[in-house]
Write a protein that holds these residues in place. Structure first.
Motif, short mmCIF file in Angstrom:
data_model
loop_
_atom_site.label_atom_id
_atom_site.label_comp_id
_atom_site.label_asym_id
_atom_site.label_seq_id
_atom_site.Cartn_x
_atom_site.Cartn_y
_atom_site.Cartn_z
N LYS A 8 -35.34 -100.19 -19.83
CA LYS A 8 -36.17 -100.12 -18.62
C LYS A 8 -37.59 -100.85 -18.75
O LYS A 8 -38.29 -100.90 -19.83
N LYS A 9 -38.17 -101.16 -17.59
CA LYS A 9 -39.08 -101.91 -17.49
C LYS A 9 -40.52 -100.87 -17.83
O LYS A 9 -40.10 -100.00 -17.56
N ILE A 10 -41.37 -101.26 -18.42
CA ILE A 10 -42.50 -100.70 -18.83
C ILE A 10 -43.78 -101.11 -18.36
O ILE A 10 -43.93 -102.52 -18.19
N SER A 11 -44.56 -100.29 -17.92
CA SER A 11 -46.13 -100.52 -17.47
C SER A 11 -46.77 -99.93 -18.23
O SER A 11 -46.86 -98.53 -18.20
N GLY A 12 -48.18 -100.64 -18.73
CA GLY A 12 -48.98 -100.08 -19.38
C GLY A 12 -50.25 -100.75 -19.79
O GLY A 12 -50.16 -101.97 -19.46
N LYS A 13 -51.07 -100.16 -20.43
CA LYS A 13 -52.47 -101.09 -20.76
C LYS A 13 -52.12 -101.82 -22.31
O LYS A 13 -51.76 -101.12 -23.12
N LEU A 14 -52.37 -102.89 -22.09
CA LEU A 14 -52.20 -103.63 -23.34
C LEU A 14 -53.09 -103.34 -24.43
O LEU A 14 -54.43 -103.48 -24.05
N ASN A 70 -50.72 -108.72 -32.40
CA ASN A 70 -50.90 -109.36 -33.54
C ASN A 70 -49.56 -110.54 -33.41
O ASN A 70 -49.20 -110.96 -32.45
N ASP A 71 -49.53 -111.49 -34.44
CA ASP A 71 -48.74 -112.40 -34.35
C ASP A 71 -47.02 -112.25 -34.03
O ASP A 71 -46.50 -113.09 -33.67
N ASN A 72 -46.67 -110.93 -34.20
CA ASN A 72 -45.40 -110.59 -34.12
C ASN A 72 -45.06 -109.54 -32.94
O ASN A 72 -43.89 -109.46 -32.52
N SER A 73 -45.91 -108.77 -32.51
CA SER A 73 -45.75 -107.82 -31.44
C SER A 73 -47.17 -107.29 -30.72
O SER A 73 -48.16 -107.86 -30.84
N ILE A 74 -46.78 -106.73 -29.75
CA ILE A 74 -47.88 -106.12 -28.83
C ILE A 74 -47.58 -104.48 -29.12
O ILE A 74 -46.68 -103.89 -29.24
N GLU A 75 -48.79 -103.71 -28.62
CA GLU A 75 -49.00 -102.42 -28.61
C GLU A 75 -49.36 -102.07 -27.09
O GLU A 75 -50.61 -102.60 -26.61
N VAL A 76 -48.59 -101.35 -26.44
CA VAL A 76 -48.91 -101.04 -25.06
C VAL A 76 -49.20 -99.37 -25.04
O VAL A 76 -48.56 -98.60 -25.58
N GLU A 77 -50.15 -98.95 -24.23
CA GLU A 77 -50.46 -97.44 -23.83
C GLU A 77 -49.86 -97.30 -22.61
O GLU A 77 -50.25 -97.80 -21.62
N ILE A 78 -49.04 -96.20 -22.59
CA ILE A 78 -48.18 -96.01 -21.49
C ILE A 78 -48.62 -94.45 -20.96
O ILE A 78 -48.58 -93.38 -21.76
N LYS A 117 -46.65 -97.56 -27.42
CA LYS A 117 -45.30 -98.16 -27.84
C LYS A 117 -45.63 -99.43 -28.28
O LYS A 117 -46.32 -100.46 -27.75
N SER A 118 -45.00 -99.93 -29.32
CA SER A 118 -44.92 -101.18 -30.11
C SER A 118 -44.01 -102.16 -29.74
O SER A 118 -42.56 -101.45 -29.70
N LEU A 119 -43.99 -103.31 -29.38
CA LEU A 119 -42.76 -103.99 -28.96
C LEU A 119 -42.90 -105.57 -29.44
O LEU A 119 -43.84 -106.11 -29.61
N GLU A 120 -41.80 -106.01 -30.43
CA GLU A 120 -41.60 -107.28 -30.96
C GLU A 120 -41.56 -108.36 -29.99
O GLU A 120 -40.87 -107.98 -28.83
#
Length: 153
Positions: A101-107, A111-119, A136-139
């Protein structure tokens, strides 16, 4: 024909353009060149004109005829390069993963491979609304689309 890679290479090899980053370069069959550029602080129309002038000087109209358009990526355009993620740390983004599902949050991190979002979500506990925050971490290879969440207050 001028290739998008040639435009990208010219851009990256030009010292006067080092404060900008290229988001995308496309070239039509008619040599219509479209370049999307930005900076960490955002880009103005005058700066787009400056980039256009510098790139045009690097290309030879005598060798190949072309048209050149330089602009900023729109607010609603998906992120395409790492620098766009870095620029938007601390801001709300919408992410459509390749699966799920779609995720909304604060980035919150990149880093070079992934992001972390605060939901943040609201849950009822003992008849009270409580904010629950999770990270949540997403590659990058798992992200289909990520873009700035536009809100009007």
């Amino acid at each position: 024909m001028i290739s998008p890679q040639r435009i990208t290479d010219l851009f990256n090899q030009t010292a006067e353009l080092n404060r900008y980053f290229i988001v995308e370069a496309t070239v039509s069959e008619n040599n219509e060149i479209f370049v999307s550029v930005d900076t960490k602080e955002g880009i103005t129309i005058d700066e787009c004109g400056e980039v256009s002038h510098i790139l045009e000087e690097k290309l030879d109209r005598e060798k190949e005829d072309f048209s050149l358009e330089v602009s900023s990526p729109g607010l609603d355009c998906p992120f395409k390069v790492l620098q766009q993620y870095q620029k938007n740390i601390g801001k709300q983004i919408d992410i459509t993963p390749k699966e799920g599902k779609k995720i909304s949050g604060k980035l919150v991190a990149v880093n070079d491979n992934s992001i972390e979002v605060e939901i943040v979500r609201i849950e009822k506990q003992n008849k009270k609304s409580v904010k629950i925050s999770e990270k949540k971490s997403l590659e990058f290879d798992k992200i289909k689309i990520a873009k700035l969440k536009i809100t009007f207050k």
